[in-house]
Design an enzyme around this catalytic site. Sequence first.
Site, PDB file in Angstrom:
ATOM      1  N   HIS A  71       0.822  -1.208   0.000  1.00  8.65           N
ATOM      2  CA  HIS A  71       0.000   0.000   0.000  1.00  8.65           C
ATOM      3  C   HIS A  71       0.858   1.261   0.000  1.00  8.65           C
ATOM      4  O   HIS A  71       0.390   2.329   0.419  1.00  8.65           O
ATOM      5  CB  HIS A  71      -0.922  -0.001   1.218  1.00  8.65           C
ATOM      6  CG  HIS A  71      -1.949  -1.081   1.184  1.00  8.65           C
ATOM      7  ND1 HIS A  71      -2.312  -1.809   2.293  1.00  8.65           N
ATOM      8  CD2 HIS A  71      -2.682  -1.596   0.165  1.00  8.65           C
ATOM      9  CE1 HIS A  71      -3.233  -2.705   1.966  1.00  8.65           C
ATOM     10  NE2 HIS A  71      -3.469  -2.593   0.675  1.00  8.65           N
ATOM     11  N   HIS A  72       2.106   1.156  -0.477  1.00 10.02           N
ATOM     12  CA  HIS A  72       2.951   2.352  -0.510  1.00 10.02           C
ATOM     13  C   HIS A  72       2.456   3.350  -1.544  1.00 10.02           C
ATOM     14  O   HIS A  72       2.794   4.536  -1.486  1.00 10.02           O
ATOM     15  CB  HIS A  72       4.407   1.966  -0.803  1.00 10.02           C
ATOM     16  CG  HIS A  72       4.673   1.575  -2.218  1.00 10.02           C
ATOM     17  ND1 HIS A  72       4.286   0.339  -2.725  1.00 10.02           N
ATOM     18  CD2 HIS A  72       5.265   2.234  -3.265  1.00 10.02           C
ATOM     19  CE1 HIS A  72       4.647   0.266  -4.002  1.00 10.02           C
ATOM     20  NE2 HIS A  72       5.231   1.396  -4.346  1.00 10.02           N
ATOM     21  N   LYS A  77      -2.762  -2.529  -7.910  1.00 11.74           N
ATOM     22  CA  LYS A  77      -3.056  -2.892  -9.304  1.00 11.74           C
ATOM     23  C   LYS A  77      -2.553  -4.292  -9.592  1.00 11.74           C
ATOM     24  O   LYS A  77      -1.456  -4.659  -9.191  1.00 11.74           O
ATOM     25  CB  LYS A  77      -2.344  -1.905 -10.248  1.00 11.74           C
ATOM     26  CG  LYS A  77      -2.682  -2.087 -11.710  1.00 11.74           C
ATOM     27  CD  LYS A  77      -3.932  -1.328 -12.046  1.00 11.74           C
ATOM     28  CE  LYS A  77      -4.326  -1.479 -13.501  1.00 11.74           C
ATOM     29  NZ  LYS A  77      -4.867  -2.817 -13.815  1.00 11.74           N
ATOM     30  N   LYS A 101       7.276  -4.575 -10.073  1.00 18.02           N
ATOM     31  CA  LYS A 101       7.133  -4.233 -11.486  1.00 18.02           C
ATOM     32  C   LYS A 101       6.714  -2.772 -11.657  1.00 18.02           C
ATOM     33  O   LYS A 101       7.289  -2.037 -12.470  1.00 18.02           O
ATOM     34  CB  LYS A 101       6.099  -5.162 -12.124  1.00 18.02           C
ATOM     35  CG  LYS A 101       5.930  -5.021 -13.613  1.00 18.02           C
ATOM     36  CD  LYS A 101       4.847  -5.973 -14.130  1.00 18.02           C
ATOM     37  CE  LYS A 101       5.153  -7.422 -13.804  1.00 18.02           C
ATOM     38  NZ  LYS A 101       4.159  -8.349 -14.384  1.00 18.02           N
ATOM     39  N   LYS A 113      -3.001  -8.828  -6.868  1.00 22.13           N
ATOM     40  CA  LYS A 113      -3.300  -9.917  -7.802  1.00 22.13           C
ATOM     41  C   LYS A 113      -4.548 -10.629  -7.327  1.00 22.13           C
ATOM     42  O   LYS A 113      -4.856 -10.674  -6.138  1.00 22.13           O
ATOM     43  CB  LYS A 113      -2.136 -10.916  -7.880  1.00 22.13           C
ATOM     44  CG  LYS A 113      -2.049 -11.629  -9.218  1.00 22.13           C
ATOM     45  CD  LYS A 113      -1.546 -10.687 -10.307  1.00 22.13           C
ATOM     46  CE  LYS A 113      -1.389 -11.399 -11.646  1.00 22.13           C
ATOM     47  NZ  LYS A 113      -0.813 -10.507 -12.656  1.00 22.13           N
ATOM     48  N   SER A 371      -2.067  -0.253 -18.896  1.00 18.63           N
ATOM     49  CA  SER A 371      -3.199  -0.206 -17.969  1.00 18.63           C
ATOM     50  C   SER A 371      -3.221   1.120 -17.209  1.00 18.63           C
ATOM     51  O   SER A 371      -4.286   1.687 -16.941  1.00 18.63           O
ATOM     52  CB  SER A 371      -3.124  -1.365 -16.975  1.00 18.63           C
ATOM     53  OG  SER A 371      -3.572  -2.567 -17.565  1.00 18.63           O
TER      54      SER A 371
END
Length: 480
Positions: A71-72, A77, A101, A113, A371
């Site tokens: 949650h930085h 995503k 990534k 995920k 995205s």
Amino acid sequence: MANSVVLTEEQPHFFHDVTEFFNRAAQFTNHDVGLLNQIKACNSVYRFQFPIKRDNGELEVIDAWRVQHSHHKSPTKGGIRYSEMVNEDEVMALAALMSYKCAIVNVPFGGAKGGIKVNTRDYSVRELENITRRYTVELIKKNFIGPAVDVPAPDYGTGEREMSWIADTYLTMNPGQLDALGCVTGKPLSLHGIAGRRGATGRGVAIAIRECVSVAEDMQRLGLTPGIEGKRVIIQGLGNVGYFSAKVLVEFGAIIVGICEYDGAIYNEDGFDPDEVVKHRNETGSILKFAKSKTEFGSPAEGLEQPCDILVPAALENQITEANVGRIQAKIIAEGANGPTTPAAADAFVDGGRRMIIPDMFCNAGGVTVSYFEWLKNLSHIAFGRMDRRYTETANMNIVNMVEGVTGASLTDEQRKIIVKGASEEELVNSGLEDTMIRSYHEIREVYVSNDKIPGLRTAALVGAINKIAESYKNMGIWP
């Protein structure tokens, strides 16, 4: 709530592998242990079950997960995977990879995920829709989805269709929310998706490879000539990522000498046209018995071991292990899939710098990059290029007319069309993707060459990611 997943010794410990890669990189940073533990931990793991009614009237209980690793940055995503092989360990590992990534390619998301334990071949379209919509409702109930909270995307077994179902369900449950369509990416254009998203991951893989082989110093060490032209490539997996990787690599001048699928592999040193292979597979159900194949292998694993310069594993994780890495003939592995190479196999392959691995957390980041562009489009409520395309064309036309008037030269209609043309959304997206991949590769390589103790690009990429995430936490005031 179902019992937690128990991993046997026979099952690959994917999250353990990712953590091992992290720990190797962490020793090249100066952050305290507490901060490093926070960065590598999965912050939220949501495992749940829900029933669906099958077409035959039977009830079935479905296992599902959503993991928010870090949650930085907000939102988190990551894709949603539909596979009967999905388990909690895998989803946690993929969420962690997403955090790293995003940091590597400077996309301002935390990693997440999702996974649903189903084999899509066993369900009708109606059943898959019910599964997808119910999964979305469960995420909404726990605040695990939203344009500012957590934004899913396609992954293995999912695509535009499933993202449409998710978007529609979220819109239905959140009437009047202005930015609701930003709750998910990978949507079709008709539902405010973005041009270029479908092929983004594969295109990003191809750009990463092209940039890697353009560095003469590195290619000399590997015994290869610099440049992508004429490089022999084997692609494992002719799905979305593998197909677009192959297609763009051919456009760049590479030769696709081998293709591996679940039912076997084909090889021809003269090369394949990916479109012809896909057409054959659509007609016959298999890549085997393709007319232009000179050699066929009943085992897809055997196809990985054939002569080539570059191997692109673009299927699932743990495809290159200690058992087969010694037979891999490629000089470069470009990881189109997530986690296709185990840590031990990676060590054996790199072998003191005589071969290279372009790591997954960078190589396949094209999908999340585009995205991000789609998410920005949904928040701004306007397509890229809409405001300035016509203005650009008019300005270019004025320049052409002025130059022709001064010089007396006259352009053909085709030349005029090329010069005057304003950029479409897809061209802008591809330009942004290319810039991201090129800049990120050289960021990674700079870390790599700056410290001769760093063993490879994967560790270098992770060092950069750890430093960026650590800086975010420090800016939040959590660590001094």
